[in-house]
Design an enzyme around this catalytic site. Structure first.
Site, PDB file in Angstrom:
ATOM      1  N   GLY A  74       0.826  -1.199   0.000  1.00 48.98           N
ATOM      2  CA  GLY A  74       0.000   0.000   0.000  1.00 48.98           C
ATOM      3  C   GLY A  74       0.860   1.248   0.000  1.00 48.98           C
ATOM      4  O   GLY A  74       2.063   1.205   0.301  1.00 48.98           O
ATOM      5  N   GLY A 122       0.741  -5.259   0.639  1.00 52.69           N
ATOM      6  CA  GLY A 122      -0.445  -5.316  -0.206  1.00 52.69           C
ATOM      7  C   GLY A 122      -0.235  -6.112  -1.471  1.00 52.69           C
ATOM      8  O   GLY A 122      -1.199  -6.629  -2.054  1.00 52.69           O
ATOM      9  N   GLU A 145       6.022  -5.501   7.792  1.00 52.41           N
ATOM     10  CA  GLU A 145       5.378  -4.427   8.566  1.00 52.41           C
ATOM     11  C   GLU A 145       5.997  -4.192   9.942  1.00 52.41           C
ATOM     12  O   GLU A 145       5.940  -3.061  10.452  1.00 52.41           O
ATOM     13  CB  GLU A 145       3.882  -4.727   8.721  1.00 52.41           C
ATOM     14  N   ASP A 153      -0.860  -7.399   7.723  1.00 56.22           N
ATOM     15  CA  ASP A 153      -2.300  -7.233   7.531  1.00 56.22           C
ATOM     16  C   ASP A 153      -2.684  -7.850   6.196  1.00 56.22           C
ATOM     17  O   ASP A 153      -2.156  -8.860   5.806  1.00 56.22           O
ATOM     18  CB  ASP A 153      -2.698  -5.761   7.662  1.00 56.22           C
TER      19      ASP A 153
END
Length: 358
Positions: A74, A122, A145, A153
């Protein structure tokens, strides 16, 4: 990379269209490693809306433009700015992205993805939830992350928890990139295909019969697949399971410290560089995912945790060090594992007031 010589693909940061029996989605933002924006997520969803009911589309192919990677994740600069401003853009993006991840996992037609180069964050979300996942000699897959004060995530807690033994625990805590063989070993990919064969494979996919299904697509990819070279997970599996099988980060750290192999030393050093808060939150999320019935449950839990991350100093410090000042020297707060008690971890598990599903 753009393998199909077709003029039928339309769009801007995401190009999509049909080529023969193949619905093609091409991430087209190579200058930023195809990092995802809200508009790109919406464009992917719109393409899937068209391809799902179209009887002429037998399968979907997801790929990325440029030489460097499928997708680096992302757009974290937008997260940083949105969190600072408190304008809700970060939450809007994550809501759309996580729902797209669930849709990819449940997509009724074969979803083929070429996971070339950097496939992180992502990028794992638009690939590893797919049904037919192809890696190459250039693949560098990671959920990095914990290095930016965040946590895995995009449904990665579900994927990591399903990985054999403790491979997912290692990947989630260290955030280190793995190559093709280890991506397959951990269940994030299915086939290794040499990069030079992808163009021919893509062309063959366009010639599928409209009634082709998962078995036919698997057989076709299998014609191009070869054994993935190298890999560290298989040869270090006993050590990984021995060290990462604990339910506290402190016990995992102590177990790694007691090992003498170069692999253990490398993994230990990688983990110690990460945000202590992120390490504890990540391990708690991974263990909760093991007890979860499905991907959507994990996505819901991750989404709830993102509401807390925007109030966590390490998130802003990690992004500052990585992409704002680029000094690669984050100052974590709290700086040590023993300073992070249940009172810091518990808020990440509060239900979100606006759930993703239901």
């Amino acid at each position: 990379m753009h393998y199909l010589t077709t003029t039928d693909l339309a769009g801007e940061d995401v190009l999509s269209g049909r080529n023969g029996a193949l619905g093609v989605i091409l991430l087209n933002r190579p200058r930023v490693l195809n990092s995802l924006s809200l508009a790109m997520v919406q464009a992917i969803d719109a393409a899937l809306d068209r391809f799902e009911p179209d009887p002429a589309v037998a399968a979907v192919l997801m790929t990325g433009e440029g030489e460097r990677g499928l997708c680096a994740g992302g757009d974290i600069r937008t997260f940083y700015e949105s969190g600072k401003a408190g304008d809700g853009r970060a939450a809007d993006f994550l809501r759309a992205e996580y729902r797209m991840n669930a849709r990819i996992a449940a997509f009724p037609k074969p979803y083929v993805v070429f996971m070339e180069g950097i496939t992180m964050g992502g990028g794992v979300g638009v690939s590893s939830h797919g049904s037919h996942r192809v890696v190459t000699g250039t693949t560098k897959l990671a959920m990095p992350e914990t290095g930016i004060g965040f946590f895995p995530d995009i449904g990665a807690t579900w994927l990591l928890a399903k990985a054999p033994g403790e491979l997912g625990t290692l990947m989630g805590l260290t955030g280190e990139a793995v190559a093709a063989a280890d991506a397959i070993e951990a269940g994030f990919a299915d086939w290794f295909v040499p990069a030079e064969a992808l163009g021919t494979l893509a062309e063959r996919l366009t010639a599928l019969g409209t009634g082709a299904g998962a078995a036919e697509v698997s057989a076709l990819i299998g014609e191009f697949a070869t054994p993935a070279p190298g890999g560290e997970f298989a040869e270090n599996r006993a050590l990984i399971d021995r060290c990462f099988g604990f339910d506290t980060v402190e016990e995992i750290e102590a177990a790694l410290a007691a090992e003498t192999s170069p692999f253990a030393t490398k993994v230990h050093s990688a983990m110690l560089a990460k945000s202590p808060t992120s390490l504890k939150v990540t391990l708690a999320l991974l263990r909760a995912a093991r007890r979860s019935p499905d991907l959507e449950t994990c996505l819901e839990r991750e989404f709830a945790a993102t509401a807390q991350i925007l109030h966590t100093p390490d998130f802003y410090e990690g992004i500052r060090a990585a992409i704002i000042d680029k000094d690669r020297n984050p100052k974590w707060s709290p700086a040590s594992l023993d300073a992070i008690g249940p009172d810091i971890v518990a808020p990440f598990f509060r239900p979100h007031p606006k759930p993703l599903f239901g």
